[in-house]
Design a protein around this motif. Sequence first.
Motif, PDB file in Angstrom:
ATOM      1  N   HIS A   1       0.814  -1.219   0.000  1.00 24.03           N
ATOM      2  CA  HIS A   1       0.000   0.000   0.000  1.00 24.03           C
ATOM      3  C   HIS A   1       0.847   1.268   0.000  1.00 24.03           C
ATOM      4  O   HIS A   1       0.295   2.368   0.007  1.00 24.03           O
ATOM      5  N   ASN A   2       2.162   1.128   0.008  1.00 23.84           N
ATOM      6  CA  ASN A   2       3.068   2.268   0.077  1.00 23.84           C
ATOM      7  C   ASN A   2       3.708   2.477  -1.294  1.00 23.84           C
ATOM      8  O   ASN A   2       4.571   1.703  -1.712  1.00 23.84           O
ATOM      9  N   SER A   3       3.306   3.518  -1.993  1.00 20.10           N
ATOM     10  CA  SER A   3       3.788   3.740  -3.362  1.00 20.10           C
ATOM     11  C   SER A   3       5.287   4.006  -3.418  1.00 20.10           C
ATOM     12  O   SER A   3       5.905   3.878  -4.472  1.00 20.10           O
ATOM     13  N   ARG A   4       5.891   4.375  -2.292  1.00 22.56           N
ATOM     14  CA  ARG A   4       7.325   4.668  -2.277  1.00 22.56           C
ATOM     15  C   ARG A   4       8.178   3.499  -1.774  1.00 22.56           C
ATOM     16  O   ARG A   4       9.399   3.600  -1.758  1.00 22.56           O
ATOM     17  N   ALA A   5       7.555   2.427  -1.354  1.00 23.03           N
ATOM     18  CA  ALA A   5       8.304   1.290  -0.831  1.00 23.03           C
ATOM     19  C   ALA A   5       9.187   0.685  -1.915  1.00 23.03           C
ATOM     20  O   ALA A   5       8.772   0.550  -3.070  1.00 23.03           O
ATOM     21  N   LEU A   6      10.395   0.315  -1.559  1.00 25.02           N
ATOM     22  CA  LEU A   6      11.316  -0.278  -2.530  1.00 25.02           C
ATOM     23  C   LEU A   6      10.807  -1.631  -3.005  1.00 25.02           C
ATOM     24  O   LEU A   6      10.922  -1.966  -4.186  1.00 25.02           O
ATOM     25  N   LEU A   7      10.260  -2.433  -2.081  1.00 22.44           N
ATOM     26  CA  LEU A   7       9.715  -3.747  -2.424  1.00 22.44           C
ATOM     27  C   LEU A   7       8.220  -3.747  -2.083  1.00 22.44           C
ATOM     28  O   LEU A   7       7.845  -3.684  -0.925  1.00 22.44           O
ATOM     29  N   ARG A   8       7.362  -3.861  -3.099  1.00 22.40           N
ATOM     30  CA  ARG A   8       5.917  -3.770  -2.881  1.00 22.40           C
ATOM     31  C   ARG A   8       5.189  -5.091  -3.082  1.00 22.40           C
ATOM     32  O   ARG A   8       3.988  -5.178  -2.815  1.00 22.40           O
ATOM     33  N   ASP A   9       5.891  -6.118  -3.537  1.00 28.74           N
ATOM     34  CA  ASP A   9       5.230  -7.397  -3.788  1.00 28.74           C
ATOM     35  C   ASP A   9       4.972  -8.133  -2.479  1.00 28.74           C
ATOM     36  O   ASP A   9       5.872  -8.259  -1.632  1.00 28.74           O
ATOM     37  N   VAL A  10       3.763  -8.627  -2.314  1.00 30.20           N
ATOM     38  CA  VAL A  10       3.437  -9.461  -1.155  1.00 30.20           C
ATOM     39  C   VAL A  10       4.126 -10.814  -1.329  1.00 30.20           C
ATOM     40  O   VAL A  10       4.089 -11.400  -2.419  1.00 30.20           O
ATOM     41  N   VAL A  11       4.788 -11.275  -0.273  1.00 30.36           N
ATOM     42  CA  VAL A  11       5.480 -12.559  -0.335  1.00 30.36           C
ATOM     43  C   VAL A  11       4.828 -13.548   0.625  1.00 30.36           C
ATOM     44  O   VAL A  11       4.098 -13.165   1.543  1.00 30.36           O
ATOM     45  N   THR A  12       5.113 -14.810   0.414  1.00 32.74           N
ATOM     46  CA  THR A  12       4.599 -15.882   1.266  1.00 32.74           C
ATOM     47  C   THR A  12       5.725 -16.438   2.135  1.00 32.74           C
ATOM     48  O   THR A  12       6.910 -16.200   1.879  1.00 32.74           O
ATOM     49  N   VAL A  13       5.336 -17.203   3.131  1.00 34.80           N
ATOM     50  CA  VAL A  13       6.321 -17.870   3.980  1.00 34.80           C
ATOM     51  C   VAL A  13       7.224 -18.758   3.132  1.00 34.80           C
ATOM     52  O   VAL A  13       8.452 -18.785   3.313  1.00 34.80           O
ATOM     53  N   GLU A  14       6.640 -19.467   2.198  1.00 34.73           N
ATOM     54  CA  GLU A  14       7.418 -20.365   1.352  1.00 34.73           C
ATOM     55  C   GLU A  14       8.445 -19.593   0.528  1.00 34.73           C
ATOM     56  O   GLU A  14       9.590 -20.058   0.345  1.00 34.73           O
ATOM     57  N   GLU A  15       8.066 -18.445   0.017  1.00 35.83           N
ATOM     58  CA  GLU A  15       9.007 -17.656  -0.781  1.00 35.83           C
ATOM     59  C   GLU A  15      10.167 -17.150   0.069  1.00 35.83           C
ATOM     60  O   GLU A  15      11.307 -17.071  -0.407  1.00 35.83           O
ATOM     61  N   VAL A  16       9.894 -16.815   1.317  1.00 38.88           N
ATOM     62  CA  VAL A  16      10.968 -16.350   2.199  1.00 38.88           C
ATOM     63  C   VAL A  16      11.955 -17.474   2.478  1.00 38.88           C
ATOM     64  O   VAL A  16      13.167 -17.313   2.319  1.00 38.88           O
ATOM     65  N   VAL A  17      11.449 -18.630   2.900  1.00 30.85           N
ATOM     66  CA  VAL A  17      12.357 -19.722   3.284  1.00 30.85           C
ATOM     67  C   VAL A  17      13.030 -20.374   2.080  1.00 30.85           C
ATOM     68  O   VAL A  17      14.050 -21.058   2.239  1.00 30.85           O
ATOM     69  N   ASN A  18      12.491 -20.154   0.886  1.00 31.91           N
ATOM     70  CA  ASN A  18      13.115 -20.698  -0.319  1.00 31.91           C
ATOM     71  C   ASN A  18      14.010 -19.685  -1.021  1.00 31.91           C
ATOM     72  O   ASN A  18      14.628 -20.014  -2.045  1.00 31.91           O
TER      73      ASN A  18
END
Length: 391
Positions: free
Chosen positions: A179-196
């Motif tokens: 929801h932050n137009s200035r955020a460097l990373l705006r994609d929602v990630v999942t737990v699986e994406e983090v640990v992988n």
Amino acid sequence: MTARKSRAYIMGAYEHPTRLATDKTVAQLHAEAAFGALADAGLGLNDVDGFFCGNDMPGLGAFAIVDYLNLKLRHVDTTDTGGCSYMIHVAHAVEAIAAGKCSVALITLGGRPRAEGASTGTAPRPYHHAQPDIPFELSFGNVIAGSYAMCAKRHMYEFGTTSEQLAWVKVAASHHAQHNSRALLRDVVTVEEVVNSPLVADPLHRLDCCVITDGGGALVVTSPEVARQLGRPRVGVIGMGEAMKGQSGGRVDLTYSAIAAAAPRAFSEAGVKPADIKYASIYDSFTITVLMQIEDLGFCSKGEGGRFVADGNLISGVGRLPFNTDGGGLCNNHPNNRGGMTKIIEAVRQLRGEAHPAVQVPGCDLALASGIGGSLGMRHGGSVIILEREQ
């Protein structure tokens, strides 16, 4: 002297919009942040009589920026404790205002490590050769990510914390950053994406680590008399705590931070409990940094942090402790590798009701900002400020 007896207010807050400052100097970033915070407060440079900064200043101490801005000051404070310096600056500004040393305190942060090609937390950083422990540590190749990974590994060993639980911290931050137009990373990630994601320093993965950004921010803290004249929402500083933690001669417990000592002081001064807090800005250089602070702040017992952060418990509108609703250092902004400033700014937004509507905490009247400066697995500082919306 307590904050409640010596009330001061954060009347101006500004986060610099850039995340890559190839066209600006460090001095410009400080100046633009200062102008933004002063405009937010309805004040100008001529109103400032106190200035607070860390060692992110160009040149020696505050000299260059004070001259660059042509400030006429009665009080200067160049305390530096790394990323948590800005909570301490707010606390010191409150104390200076109460002591009559100044009435309008300006605090600035600025830097451009990303534009200058700064290395990640996996590369050695320069230390002063006279620092007493450095000769005993450099030969082991310790780096920032490795220091935090040691804490994560020990926490897992002691309490059964899992990589999946740590991942939930990043997942929550990403839900907010979308929801932050200035955020460097705006994609929602999942737990699986983090640990992988690629392993950086066992057990921390790439998505367990904060971003590196340019930019900065600024705050304006004023006396009650000045605050009442401005006609702006008043955010009072009601509790303050600071502490440092070292190696204890080698008998170091990696499962807690300096926040464990700083937080009780802040809560006692404010006269509130962790359960009273509606929103928390928590320093998030790595996911483990958040988990340990949540325990040390008293939101749960030591060792329970993994279960506390799981299943979306940090997501605004979903969990019991909304945190870092701008996306934090994990997704939005970690200017000059110092995340304390943006934590305070988002807490001010929440208390004013100015956060993005998708993440604004309803009825937010009590918030905190906590920070870590230095290296969690080595020597570091911790600071906590508790903020209240003026009724």
